[in-house]
Design a protein around this motif. Structure first.
Motif, short mmCIF file in Angstrom:
data_model
loop_
_atom_site.label_atom_id
_atom_site.label_comp_id
_atom_site.label_asym_id
_atom_site.label_seq_id
_atom_site.Cartn_x
_atom_site.Cartn_y
_atom_site.Cartn_z
N TYR A 24 41.61 23.35 84.19
CA TYR A 24 43.34 23.98 84.20
C TYR A 24 43.51 24.52 85.55
O TYR A 24 44.55 24.10 86.10
CB TYR A 24 43.75 24.63 83.09
N GLY A 25 42.43 25.40 86.01
CA GLY A 25 42.73 26.25 87.24
C GLY A 25 43.12 25.41 88.47
O GLY A 25 43.89 25.86 89.32
N ALA A 26 42.64 24.08 88.56
CA ALA A 26 42.66 23.30 89.71
C ALA A 26 44.02 22.24 89.57
O ALA A 26 44.39 21.55 90.28
CB ALA A 26 41.53 22.23 89.71
N LEU A 27 44.80 22.47 88.35
CA LEU A 27 46.05 21.46 88.27
C LEU A 27 47.20 22.43 88.96
O LEU A 27 47.32 23.62 89.10
CB LEU A 27 46.61 21.86 86.72
N GLY A 28 47.97 21.30 89.62
CA GLY A 28 49.18 22.17 90.37
C GLY A 28 50.56 21.13 89.87
O GLY A 28 50.19 20.14 89.31
N PRO A 29 51.69 21.86 90.61
CA PRO A 29 52.84 21.28 90.19
C PRO A 29 52.82 19.84 90.93
O PRO A 29 52.02 19.58 91.89
CB PRO A 29 53.76 22.16 91.01
N PRO A 30 53.50 18.90 90.24
CA PRO A 30 54.53 19.10 89.15
C PRO A 30 53.99 18.96 87.75
O PRO A 30 54.71 19.27 86.63
CB PRO A 30 55.43 17.81 89.21
N LEU A 31 52.59 18.93 87.57
CA LEU A 31 51.91 19.01 86.29
C LEU A 31 51.67 20.42 85.69
O LEU A 31 51.50 20.43 84.49
CB LEU A 31 50.51 18.18 86.37
N ARG A 32 52.23 21.37 86.43
CA ARG A 32 52.24 22.80 85.89
C ARG A 32 53.87 23.25 86.59
O ARG A 32 54.04 22.88 87.64
CB ARG A 32 51.13 23.57 85.93
N PRO A 33 54.27 24.51 86.10
CA PRO A 33 55.30 24.73 86.81
C PRO A 33 55.46 25.47 87.92
O PRO A 33 54.32 26.13 88.31
CB PRO A 33 56.11 25.56 85.62
N THR A 34 56.27 25.37 88.62
CA THR A 34 56.45 26.23 90.33
C THR A 34 57.08 27.56 89.91
O THR A 34 57.65 27.85 88.90
CB THR A 34 57.46 25.34 91.13
N GLY A 35 56.92 28.41 90.72
CA GLY A 35 57.71 29.86 90.79
C GLY A 35 59.26 29.53 90.50
O GLY A 35 59.69 30.33 89.79
N ALA A 36 59.84 28.64 91.13
CA ALA A 36 61.17 28.13 90.80
C ALA A 36 61.66 27.89 89.58
O ALA A 36 62.55 28.35 88.87
CB ALA A 36 61.63 27.18 92.20
N ILE A 38 59.75 28.63 86.93
CA ILE A 38 59.57 29.98 85.94
C ILE A 38 60.87 30.95 86.24
O ILE A 38 61.42 31.42 85.14
CB ILE A 38 58.38 30.76 86.35
N ALA A 39 61.29 31.08 87.71
CA ALA A 39 62.51 31.77 87.97
C ALA A 39 63.75 31.33 86.88
O ALA A 39 64.39 32.06 86.41
CB ALA A 39 62.90 31.83 89.26
N TYR A 40 63.92 30.14 86.85
CA TYR A 40 65.13 29.52 86.27
C TYR A 40 64.86 29.86 84.61
O TYR A 40 65.68 30.14 84.02
CB TYR A 40 65.00 27.83 86.33
N MET A 41 63.82 29.64 84.11
CA MET A 41 63.36 29.96 82.65
C MET A 41 63.89 31.40 82.43
O MET A 41 64.28 31.84 81.55
CB MET A 41 61.92 29.67 82.22
N GLU A 42 63.21 32.17 83.54
CA GLU A 42 63.45 33.68 83.07
C GLU A 42 65.10 34.06 82.99
O GLU A 42 65.54 34.74 82.48
CB GLU A 42 62.73 34.49 84.50
N ALA A 69 53.92 32.21 79.66
CA ALA A 69 53.34 33.49 78.63
C ALA A 69 53.61 34.79 79.46
O ALA A 69 53.99 35.52 78.90
CB ALA A 69 52.03 33.21 78.44
N GLU A 70 53.36 34.62 80.76
CA GLU A 70 53.10 35.87 81.74
C GLU A 70 54.59 36.03 82.53
O GLU A 70 54.45 37.07 83.18
CB GLU A 70 52.06 35.81 82.68
N MET A 71 55.92 35.17 82.24
CA MET A 71 56.86 35.40 82.91
C MET A 71 57.60 36.69 82.50
O MET A 71 57.02 37.16 81.42
CB MET A 71 57.88 34.25 82.82
N ARG A 72 58.69 36.98 82.94
CA ARG A 72 59.42 38.37 82.81
C ARG A 72 60.09 37.97 81.44
O ARG A 72 61.25 37.15 81.44
CB ARG A 72 60.42 38.86 83.79
N TRP A 73 59.74 38.72 80.41
CA TRP A 73 60.42 38.44 79.10
C TRP A 73 61.28 39.78 79.01
O TRP A 73 61.01 40.94 79.59
CB TRP A 73 59.54 38.32 77.86
N PRO A 74 62.48 39.76 78.33
CA PRO A 74 63.27 40.77 77.72
C PRO A 74 62.35 41.68 77.22
O PRO A 74 61.51 41.67 76.54
CB PRO A 74 64.42 40.24 77.12
#
Ligand SMILES: C[S@@+](CC[C@H](N)C(=O)[O-])C[C@H]1O[C@@H](n2cnc3c(N)ncnc32)[C@H](O)[C@@H]1O
Length: 301
Positions: A24-36, A38-42, A69-74
């Motif tokens: 999984y560590g070698a997987l990259g966008p678009p198959l996992r989310p970008t910082g942008a 995650i920012a949108y979801m936050e 899981a590790e994004m900024r949650w309220p």
């Protein structure tokens, strides 16, 4: 400690997910989310929490995507992650946190969560892991069941571009140096090889197509400077029975729209570059009214 709540699909050896778990560590966008992404979801979660200041946000994640899981949650929020691959939960889930974060091994069509108990159901590429339309419908119905009436569904989706690509064009772009990463190449090839959404695309068929092209992987890695492990991840598709589904925007809206009404979308998926929108929606109060003009096409000018 992870518990397997719904056993039938746990630990299926022939899935792509059980082998992805260890790469999984070698997987990259678009198959996992970008910082942008995650920012949108936050932002979307924070907006919901801002409108409900008296509530502690209770969220359910469809999968174990670590950046979610590790994004900024309220403050005070809690998250349950549900995934039916025990290897994925064991290898990819960041770890449980007392009272605020836990993973369970469960299928999205039978979530071990009471009715109307969640504020947010969130996921990354989750619907594309399911068969269209029945698997989409089962997961959407279950998300609708566990969400409160004022909750939100937020899912990053993989959507076919308005102009479908042909596999040979994707290969030509690869050899012409017009693709930014092997992950983007693999994603475009997956989409291009899907004949129709109901049939989806078997990852093994993608592997076999790639093998038939006899691309010199060592030369590709040398020319592009791409991570060799990322390129070799194509091997993980070999012989696996996992099938991806890539709907058009109209197809996605048609099925999810039976249960949810769209409130926001991060981008309109017209081109391949924009084909991973985050779709935000609220539960429908009367699901029988859901047959409206949901086809409202992304591809109409
Ligand atoms: C959420 S999706 C896509 C991966 C994602 N883009 C990421 O960054 O992690 C992958 C996960 O979904 C899980 N999965 C697929 N179908 C499922 C189902 N019907 N019920 C529960 N989990 C499922 C797989 O085991 C895998 O861990």
């Amino acid at each position: 400690m992870v518990s397997c709540v719904t056993m039938p699909d746990c630990d299926r050896d022939k899935t792509y997910w059980s082998s992805l778990a260890y790469a999984y560590g070698a997987l990259g966008p678009p198959l996992r989310p970008t910082g942008a992404d995650i920012a949108y979801m936050e932002g979307a979660v924070a907006a919901w929490a801002g409108r409900h200041p008296a509530r502690r946000t209770r969220a359910l994640l469809l999968g174990v995507t670590p950046p979610i899981a590790e994004m900024r949650w309220p403050p005070g929020a809690s998250l349950i992650a549900a995934d039916n691959s025990f290897p994925m939960v064991r290898a990819v889930w960041p770890r449980d946190l007392p009272r605020s974060r836990v993973a369970v091994c469960a299928d999205w069509s039978a979530l071990p969560v009471p009715e109307s108990s969640c504020d947010v159901v969130i996921g990354d590429g989750s619907f594309s892991c399911l068969r269209y339309p029945d698997g989409f419908r089962a997961a959407a119905a279950e998300a609708r069941r566990i969400l409160r009436a004022d909750g939100r569904l937020m899912v990053r989706c993989y959507i076919q571009p308005c102009e479908r690509e042909r596999p040979e064009d994707v290969i030509a772009d690869l050899l012409g140096g017009a693709i930014p990463s092997f992950h983007w190449f693999k994603f475009r090839l997956l989409m291009a090889l899907q004949e129709n959404t109901e049939r989806g695309v078997a990852v093994d068929a993608v592997y076999r197509f790639w093998a038939s092209q006899r691309v010199d992987e060592a030369a590709l890695i040398a020319q592009t400077g791409w991570d060799a492990q990322a390129v070799r991840m194509m091997e993980l598709y070999r012989g696996k029975d996992t099938v991806y589904s890539f709907p058009t925007m109209s197809e996605l809206r048609r099925v999810l729209g039976e249960f949810f009404a769209e409130t926001a979308i991060s981008t309109m998926p017209r081109t391949i570059e924009g084909s991973c929108p985050i779709w935000v929606a609220e539960p429908r109060s009367d699901m029988r009214q859901a047959t409206m003009a949901l086809g409202a096409a992304a591809c109409r000018s």
